[in-house]
Design a protein around this motif. Sequence first.
Motif, PDB file in Angstrom:
ATOM      1  N   UNK A 283      76.482 -11.790  37.842  1.00  0.00           N
ATOM      2  CA  UNK A 283      76.510 -13.220  37.598  1.00  0.00           C
ATOM      3  C   UNK A 283      76.160 -13.995  38.865  1.00  0.00           C
ATOM      4  N   UNK A 284      75.173 -14.879  38.802  1.00  0.00           N
ATOM      5  CA  UNK A 284      74.882 -15.727  39.961  1.00  0.00           C
ATOM      6  C   UNK A 284      75.980 -16.760  40.156  1.00  0.00           C
ATOM      7  N   UNK A 285      76.148 -17.202  41.388  1.00  0.00           N
ATOM      8  CA  UNK A 285      77.126 -18.250  41.656  1.00  0.00           C
ATOM      9  C   UNK A 285      76.635 -19.567  41.064  1.00  0.00           C
ATOM     10  N   UNK A 286      77.586 -20.403  40.702  1.00  0.00           N
ATOM     11  CA  UNK A 286      77.228 -21.714  40.181  1.00  0.00           C
ATOM     12  C   UNK A 286      77.502 -21.837  38.705  1.00  0.00           C
ATOM     13  N   UNK A 287      76.739 -22.700  38.068  1.00  0.00           N
ATOM     14  CA  UNK A 287      76.934 -23.007  36.664  1.00  0.00           C
ATOM     15  C   UNK A 287      75.987 -22.180  35.791  1.00  0.00           C
ATOM     16  N   UNK A 288      76.120 -22.373  34.492  1.00  0.00           N
ATOM     17  CA  UNK A 288      75.275 -21.649  33.532  1.00  0.00           C
ATOM     18  C   UNK A 288      73.799 -21.901  33.800  1.00  0.00           C
ATOM     19  N   UNK A 289      73.438 -23.118  34.232  1.00  0.00           N
ATOM     20  CA  UNK A 289      72.038 -23.431  34.463  1.00  0.00           C
ATOM     21  C   UNK A 289      71.447 -22.544  35.553  1.00  0.00           C
ATOM     22  N   UNK A 290      72.285 -22.041  36.467  1.00  0.00           N
ATOM     23  CA  UNK A 290      71.769 -21.167  37.522  1.00  0.00           C
ATOM     24  C   UNK A 290      71.219 -19.865  36.960  1.00  0.00           C
ATOM     25  N   UNK A 291      71.678 -19.471  35.787  1.00  0.00           N
ATOM     26  CA  UNK A 291      71.124 -18.295  35.128  1.00  0.00           C
ATOM     27  C   UNK A 291      69.753 -18.590  34.532  1.00  0.00           C
ATOM     28  N   UNK A 292      69.522 -19.874  34.206  1.00  0.00           N
ATOM     29  CA  UNK A 292      68.296 -20.261  33.513  1.00  0.00           C
ATOM     30  C   UNK A 292      67.151 -20.602  34.451  1.00  0.00           C
TER      31      UNK A 292
ATOM     32  N   UNK B  23      62.581 -11.580  23.925  1.00  0.00           N
ATOM     33  CA  UNK B  23      63.142 -12.363  25.021  1.00  0.00           C
ATOM     34  C   UNK B  23      64.456 -13.023  24.609  1.00  0.00           C
ATOM     35  N   UNK B  24      64.456 -13.740  23.492  1.00  0.00           N
ATOM     36  CA  UNK B  24      65.610 -14.546  23.114  1.00  0.00           C
ATOM     37  C   UNK B  24      66.749 -13.740  22.515  1.00  0.00           C
ATOM     38  N   UNK B  25      66.434 -12.666  21.792  1.00  0.00           N
ATOM     39  CA  UNK B  25      67.464 -11.971  21.030  1.00  0.00           C
ATOM     40  C   UNK B  25      67.859 -10.617  21.604  1.00  0.00           C
ATOM     41  N   UNK B  26      67.087 -10.111  22.548  1.00  0.00           N
ATOM     42  CA  UNK B  26      67.392  -8.800  23.121  1.00  0.00           C
ATOM     43  C   UNK B  26      67.561  -8.888  24.635  1.00  0.00           C
ATOM     44  N   UNK B  27      66.527  -9.363  25.329  1.00  0.00           N
ATOM     45  CA  UNK B  27      66.543  -9.323  26.784  1.00  0.00           C
ATOM     46  C   UNK B  27      67.539 -10.301  27.402  1.00  0.00           C
ATOM     47  N   UNK B  28      67.452 -11.587  27.067  1.00  0.00           N
ATOM     48  CA  UNK B  28      68.320 -12.567  27.705  1.00  0.00           C
ATOM     49  C   UNK B  28      69.818 -12.322  27.430  1.00  0.00           C
ATOM     50  N   UNK B  29      70.195 -11.895  26.215  1.00  0.00           N
ATOM     51  CA  UNK B  29      71.620 -11.606  26.011  1.00  0.00           C
ATOM     52  C   UNK B  29      72.177 -10.527  26.930  1.00  0.00           C
TER      53      UNK B  29
ATOM     54  N   UNK C  30      71.811 -10.493  29.935  1.00  0.00           N
ATOM     55  CA  UNK C  30      72.189 -11.254  31.128  1.00  0.00           C
ATOM     56  C   UNK C  30      73.201 -12.358  30.799  1.00  0.00           C
ATOM     57  N   UNK C  31      73.750 -12.298  29.613  1.00  0.00           N
ATOM     58  CA  UNK C  31      74.728 -13.307  29.222  1.00  0.00           C
ATOM     59  C   UNK C  31      74.107 -14.656  28.946  1.00  0.00           C
ATOM     60  N   UNK C  32      72.823 -14.672  28.574  1.00  0.00           N
ATOM     61  CA  UNK C  32      72.107 -15.914  28.332  1.00  0.00           C
ATOM     62  C   UNK C  32      71.855 -16.052  26.842  1.00  0.00           C
ATOM     63  N   UNK C  33      72.348 -17.135  26.271  1.00  0.00           N
ATOM     64  CA  UNK C  33      72.124 -17.439  24.862  1.00  0.00           C
ATOM     65  C   UNK C  33      71.229 -18.658  24.798  1.00  0.00           C
ATOM     66  N   UNK C  34      69.971 -18.464  24.425  1.00  0.00           N
ATOM     67  CA  UNK C  34      68.986 -19.553  24.468  1.00  0.00           C
ATOM     68  C   UNK C  34      68.355 -19.698  23.084  1.00  0.00           C
ATOM     69  N   UNK C  35      69.034 -20.400  22.208  1.00  0.00           N
ATOM     70  CA  UNK C  35      68.509 -20.657  20.853  1.00  0.00           C
ATOM     71  C   UNK C  35      68.232 -19.353  20.129  1.00  0.00           C
TER      72      UNK C  35
ATOM     73  N   UNK D  38      61.515 -21.707  27.248  1.00  0.00           N
ATOM     74  CA  UNK D  38      62.211 -20.584  27.878  1.00  0.00           C
ATOM     75  C   UNK D  38      61.466 -19.259  27.723  1.00  0.00           C
ATOM     76  N   UNK D  39      61.006 -18.871  26.540  1.00  0.00           N
ATOM     77  CA  UNK D  39      60.357 -17.552  26.447  1.00  0.00           C
ATOM     78  C   UNK D  39      58.927 -17.509  26.953  1.00  0.00           C
TER      79      UNK D  39
END
Length: 354
Positions: free
Chosen positions: A92-101, A341-347, A349-354, A76-77
């Motif tokens: 928020x994009x339409x669809x499921x959580x994976x659509x954010x990823x 990326x993981x602890x500042x930027x993605x959150x 956008x509501x994205x929690x990636x490890x 991811x990063x």
Amino acid sequence: MQIDFHHGVTYAVARLAGFEHQAASTIAYCAQYVDDAVNGGLVRFDNGALFERISSAHKMLDYRNFRELANHHVWIPFHFLPGNGGLADGKEPEGKYVDKLICRPNSHVAQQMVRECILRQDAPYGLHRLGITMHVYADTWAHQGFAGIRDRVNEATRLVDEHGLPDGKLRERMTGYFMSEAMPLGHGAVLSQPDKPYLRWGYTNGRGEQIWRDNPQDFLEAAERMCQVMQRYRLRNPDAIVPGLPVCDRALIATLLETLIYPDQRVRHRRWLAAIAEGKFSFGSAMVSYIPKGKLSWKFAALGTEKERDRGDEVFPYREQFLASDWKYFHDALQAHRLFILHDLLPRYGICAA
């Protein structure tokens, strides 16, 4: 993308953005070394000193090795930057959580990534982080439409060539792979098709959507945007209006992307370095090389080892110059990039990636 773009094109674009040879070489080395930094964990020295490093890659061309590749800290990063559906933070994009990823070219996420890199350039590893950022940024074009997790959206069927005809050659290559579990991860289902600059091709993804890819156009746009980012970096202004690639050099890059149709990335890489050495670009002739492991590599200069992979129990001789070595700065930059990326930027956008 592969070494021809991440190293060769990145060097050329860095020079065209105004960097001198040594700085451009550092940027390009780091951009490619993201794919070659396969060792992680503690580095132990004979004086008792310790250094912790992370890996930014696995052997990504072996798509059968899905258990090892399924690592959010790597995919991811560093290779499949989530795109949030191309939307800005707070939307928020339409669809499921994976659509954010799913990775999207030049997404708002990617733009904020390069902004942070420009604003934090005073760190000792500033140029090294720029090289890492250029790798991830470029991959948002090559890896668009795929996600760095195991999901059906990454599946691909009905592969076609540039004429829209069934791609039998790719199907034949895939028969030698155990793909049933690996296909949903990254772009394993289409092997290295997204990473070859000369290909035009298509496929139907796991949602039944027909996708058409024009790699030469995508890679050229990536080079143009990378040049603009590096010009802004030199100006220390992420919002500066900049010219991008010179017209003649842009045309040459476009031609090389289209005409270097060798399947072997190493052959394409040699052709790029030859074009640079022959002075075909407006910045003149330059001798550029890339040695990831062994003598003359950054790792050898820092640790004195020629091994490609470490066992984990080595004890290296400590040298005072280690703290200011390119190899250490690269790994410092890796950690800074991943943390952001993981602890500042993605959150944002509501994205929690490890």
